[in-house]
Design an enzyme around this catalytic site. Structure first.
Site, PDB file in Angstrom:
ATOM      1  CG  ASN B  71      -0.350   0.684   2.399  1.00 39.76           C
ATOM      2  OD1 ASN B  71      -0.324   1.913   2.492  1.00 39.76           O
ATOM      3  ND2 ASN B  71       0.168  -0.104   3.318  1.00 39.76           N
ATOM      4  N   GLY B  74      -0.176   6.992   1.863  1.00 38.02           N
ATOM      5  CA  GLY B  74       0.490   8.266   2.085  1.00 38.02           C
ATOM      6  C   GLY B  74      -0.176   9.165   3.107  1.00 38.02           C
ATOM      7  CG  ASN B 129       3.219   6.377  11.587  1.00 40.63           C
ATOM      8  OD1 ASN B 129       4.265   5.758  11.428  1.00 40.63           O
ATOM      9  ND2 ASN B 129       2.263   6.389  10.678  1.00 40.63           N
ATOM     10  CB  CYS B 132       4.514   6.617   7.342  1.00 37.23           C
ATOM     11  SG  CYS B 132       3.570   6.386   5.825  1.00 37.23           S
ATOM     12  CB  THR B 268      -3.532  -6.671   6.008  1.00 36.96           C
ATOM     13  OG1 THR B 268      -2.487  -5.697   5.940  1.00 36.96           O
ATOM     14  CG2 THR B 268      -3.862  -7.140   4.606  1.00 36.96           C
TER      15      THR B 268
END
Lengths: 259, 293
Positions: B71, B74, B129, B132, B268
């Site tokens: 994936n 963004g 996070n 990423c 997922t």
């Protein structure tokens, strides 16, 4: 927009027919009437295997309803998921999530339906709910033309094996435009873009397109299936669509891939 | 940190399930709530929130491979102001706590976003996070440097008394050093870890299949990598480890708990099964009854 549609149901494959080479029509018995109110243009997410792979489901347009509790899809066996699905025998249990997404807005007045290749899947279902005046179908060759029995269909094939030798846009000159107040288009992005540029301007605001994108969840949370929006940014194919007013899409970005 | 795989808690709160919904595949939990799909969920971790709105990467954003998913979303999100105004008030309806995932393209942005979120009573805590793989600025590069992780954690610690986890990257640098840095910087947990950098190319054209070329790879196949990392990291920090990566079935969750995780995130899997948490919890209880009773 939030949509909380479609339960995750265990269904049974009632029919699996290869209607064109590599193209299957599959009917699921849902053991309930969840799909009774589904709209043309909505889709369902098929869990191809109970095992770990493929990790996502396959989004398939609803091609029609059978009786109270059955729903039909048409798909081409192209990738790992749809190839596995194509081999499912009658009687197989699968999970389907749906109905999902926004279908066509079923407005009054005469409709022109335009399909490219397997984009014609679902047009028969749409035609059964609206005043269908004409259907234009285009495909590479005759074996890629989906049958739409009982409908006023004009066809074009790129190799001339059936109908007009050329593209579906070559059929636009034959349309009785005065009878048309709505247009539905479904097919590859290049074909849809070409159609949008050539239909009469007065119909642009009345044109709905059925879009397609690589999809993750199908219910609006993963942001995977983005489409360039005319207003800037992106639409979600799964919950803003799949059927979207043609004017809401940024065709230049979508067509160019320079999104 | 070793734990009893039959009792599940985080930050002083006990839970009846070890299953958390990972950031990115559950939104803010509201769509799943509306579907009635939050049963069995201990905690929802929100989509990443940034200071400014981000429209996300151009499509294609997803490529499914034979054994997983790439994936490249963004960090698409409406920005912290819109999250505060339009989303968090509705999140009060969630039947479980919400951890807000926070991302930034500069070291200071994380604390700035958390500072804004402090104005809401909703967040149970934060997930910072620093990992990423799908953004040009920040992302993996932050998480790979223990010094940067330490600085970001300290800045966040200064603006909140709420607990927070630092979501680390498996792609670069040393996970254990970054985990220690997070702990020293004041983090209350580490999330181990994020997706693995991956890429697919159409060899006929030479063109990448994702618009941004590379993406984050998730799959049941990465489970052993997560098990190894959770096992290692949990032995070298005293804060809880939240496992994330590859958990698909009840045994995966139990295995990650046995590796030292306090709780386990699923991502997922939720894309395919919106009711994943409830299904997993049922399976976990069955296994525990059969095996450990």
């Amino acid at each position: 927009m939030m949509t909380a549609q479609g339960p995750d149901l265990e269904v049974t494959v009632l029919e699996n027919r290869e209607i064109l080479p590599g193209v299957h029509s599959m009917v699921f018995r849902t053991h309930g009437n969840v799909y009774a109110d589904s709209l043309p243009g909505q889709f369902l997410q098929v869990e191809v295997s109970p095992g770990p792979f493929p990790v996502t489901r396959r989004p398939l347009t609803i091609d029609g309803l059978h009786g109270d509790d059955c729903v039909r899809v048409v798909f081409e066996s192209v990738g790992s998921g749809t190839s596995m699905l194509a081999f499912k025998p009658v009687g197989t249990s699968l999970r389907i999530l749906g109905p999902l997404g926004r279908g066509y807005e079923l407005r009054p007045g005469g409709w022109l339906l335009i399909g490219g290749g397997l984009g014609a899947a679902g047009l028969g279902f749409l035609a059964s709910r609206i005043d269908c005046r004409s259907v234009l179908l285009g495909a590479a060759t005759s074996s890629r033309l989906l049958p739409l029995p009982g409908l006023p269909v004009l066809t074009a094939t790129e190799d001339g094996s059936r109908g007009t030798h050329g593209l579906v846009t070559d059929l636009l000159g034959s349309v009785e435009w005065t009878a048309i107040e709505n247009v539905a288009v479904c097919g590859p992005v290049g074909m849809m873009d070409a159609v949008i540029r050539q239909i009469p301007e007065r119909l642009l605001g009345m044109t709905q397109v059925s879009t397609e994108a690589r999809m993750g969840c199908g219910y609006g949370v993963c942001e995977g299936c983005s489409l360039p929006a005319a207003a800037g940014g992106y639409l979600k194919c799964c919950t803003d669509g799949p059927v979207i007013p043609a004017a809401d899409i940024d065709w230049e970005r979508w067509r160019g891939g320079n999104t | 940190m070793t734990s009893d795989i039959r009792s599940w808690s985080l930050w002083g709160r006990k839970f009846t399930s070890p299953v958390m919904l990972a950031s990115g595949t559950a939104g803010f939990g509201l769509e799943l709530l509306e579907r009635g799909s939050l049963a069995g969920t201990a905690i929802v971790v929100s989509k990443a929130t940034t200071l400014e709105p981000r429209e996300g990467n151009p499509p294609p954003r997803l490529v499914e491979t034979r054994f997983g998913l790439l994936n490249s979303v963004g960090l698409a999100n409406p920005g912290v102001d819109a999250v505060m105004e339009n989303i968090l008030p509705s999140a009060a309806m969630l039947p479980c706590p919400l951890i807000v995932n926070v991302a930034g393209k500069s070291e200071r942005e994380f604390a700035a976003v958390v500072d804004r979120l402090e104005g809401s009573s909703i967040p149970f805590g934060y997930e910072i996070n620093v990992s990423c793989p799908n953004v040009a600025a920040g992302g993996v590069a932050f998480g790979a440097s223990p010094e940067t992780v330490d600085r970001i954690a300290r800045m966040v610690r200064e603006v909140t008394d709420r607990p927070f986890s630092v979501k680390l990257t498996p792609n670069e640098g040393s996970l254990t050093e970054s985990a220690r840095a997070a702990e020293e910087g004041g983090a209350n947990a580490v999330t181990v870890s994020n997706t693995y950098l991956g890429m697919r190319i159409d060899w006929r054209t030479g063109k990448p299949l994702l618009h941004r070329s590379v993406g984050g790879y998730s799959s049941p196949a990465i489970l052993p990598m997560t098990v190894a990392r959770v096992f290692t990291v949990s032995s070298c920090v005293d804060i809880p480890v939240l496992a994330s990566g590859g958990a698909t079935c009840p045994e995966d969750i139990l295995e990650l708990l046995a590796a030292g995780a306090a709780m386990v995130q699923v991502g997922t899997r939720v894309m395919r099964r919106p009711d994943a948490a409830a299904e997993l919890l049922t399976g976990i209880k069955n296994f525990l009854e059969e095996t450990l009773s």
